[in-house]
Design an enzyme around this catalytic site. Structure first.
Site, short mmCIF file in Angstrom:
data_model
loop_
_atom_site.label_atom_id
_atom_site.label_comp_id
_atom_site.label_asym_id
_atom_site.label_seq_id
_atom_site.Cartn_x
_atom_site.Cartn_y
_atom_site.Cartn_z
CE LYS A 61 -59.91 29.44 42.91
NZ LYS A 61 -59.27 30.67 42.45
CD GLN A 97 -58.45 33.64 44.42
OE1 GLN A 97 -58.12 32.52 44.04
NE2 GLN A 97 -59.60 34.17 44.08
CG ASP A 105 -56.07 31.18 37.55
OD1 ASP A 105 -57.20 30.70 37.73
OD2 ASP A 105 -55.41 31.76 38.44
N1 GUN Z 1 -60.17 35.86 41.51
C1 GUN Z 1 -61.46 35.69 41.14
N2 GUN Z 1 -61.56 34.65 40.26
C2 GUN Z 1 -60.32 34.16 40.11
C3 GUN Z 1 -59.78 33.08 39.35
O1 GUN Z 1 -60.48 32.36 38.62
N3 GUN Z 1 -58.44 32.89 39.46
C4 GUN Z 1 -57.65 33.69 40.21
N4 GUN Z 1 -56.34 33.43 40.23
N5 GUN Z 1 -58.11 34.69 40.93
C5 GUN Z 1 -59.44 34.92 40.88
#
Ligand code: GUN
Length: 278
Positions: free
Chosen positions: A52, A96, A119
């Site tokens: 990211k 996350q 998200d």
């Molecule tokens: N953990 C696995 N996929 C994601 C996601 O798309 N967003 C977040 N915040 N955590 C994750």
């Protein structure tokens, strides 16, 4: 021969489009900024968070990383979120997942301001999607819609079958396909006659979490097959929920693993960050 839906290429196109938008925002004095919070050091999460950050760098989005120790309390994390909610220079907030067990995930999701919920996990974002209002949409299903649209695959009037009913993929996927005027069926572990239901699909989205579970016997000739799964086998090779080699000769279009849905999730996260400023 099925059309191979190239998520790597399409995600690059989206990121390049966003690069232009971020540049023009910069010229207006607006710097897009995403705060990424990781609690603990789960290795998979570290890889995702790293990807990211890299995507932010590529596009020109400022990213602020919070790498918090495993022992961080829920109160401390909520305090950081509250500070970020009130910081006008921060446009998106991402915690996350998973968070350590002593932290209640729902409390964290609910604490993020819906205006910064890139998200798309906040109940207000989910509710907006289900009643057709503006709001952030979960990145993986939003990315799948882009894959279909940019590959010239029509959704309207099509029989769409989604396998999986998670809050992050299955449910928002069903809502988005419905928004595009698809006729949507959602299947799950208690579905009877799964094979027969899947065989009716013009568009089959598979998010089950079982390596290579979907073989050619589940797929109608010419159907579009979207594979959300990602697994590593004993030899370290990646595969999806779909048995690609078996299904590809039957499908009209198919996403590979890797290089299908995966890269789209981050591209759509970046898109949500830019939308948060606009
Ligand atoms: N953990 C696995 N996929 C994601 C996601 O798309 N967003 C977040 N915040 N955590 C994750």
């Amino acid at each position: 021969m099925a059309q191979i839906i190239d998520g790597k290429l399409i995600s690059k196109q989206i990121k390049d489009e966003l690069k232009g938008k971020v540049e023009s925002l910069k010229s207006e004095g607006k710097e897009v900024c995403l705060a990424v919070i990781q609690v603990g050091c789960d290795p998979a999460s570290t890889v995702y968070v790293g990807n990211k950050k890299k995507a932010c760098e590529y596009i020109g989005i400022k990213s602020i990383a919070y790498e918090l120790p495993e022992e961080t309390t829920e109160e401390e994390l909520l305090g950081i979120i509250s500070k970020l909610n009130n910081d006008d220079n921060v446009h998106g907030i991402l915690v996350q997942l998973p968070v350590p067990k002593h932290i209640n995930e729902e409390h964290i999701i609910n604490a993020i301001s819906p205006a910064k919920d890139v998200d798309g996990f906040h109940p207000a974002s989910v509710g907006a999607l289900s009643i057709g209002k503006k709001g952030f949409v979960s990145c993986t299903p939003a990315g799948i819609i882009q894959l279909l649209k940019r590959s010239g695959i029509e959704i309207e009037g099509k029989d769409c079958v989604v396998i999986g009913r998670s809050n992050i993929v299955g449910k928002p996927m069903a809502m988005l396909l419905l928004r595009e005027n698809g006729t949507v069926t959602v299947c799950h572990s208690k579905t009877k006659n799964l094979k027969e239901v899947c065989k009716r699909a013009d568009i089959l989205v598979v998010a089950i979490g079982k390596p290579k579970m979907i073989d050619a016997s589940y797929v109608k000739e010419g159907a579009t097959v979207i594979d959300v799964g990602i697994h590593r086998n004993e030899n370290g090779k990646l595969c999806g929920d779909v048995d690609y080699d078996a299904v590809e000769p039957v499908a009209g279009a198919i996403t590979p693993v890797p290089g299908g849905v995966g890269p789209m999730t981050i591209a759509m996260l970046m898109n949500n960050c830019v939308e948060a400023v606009l």
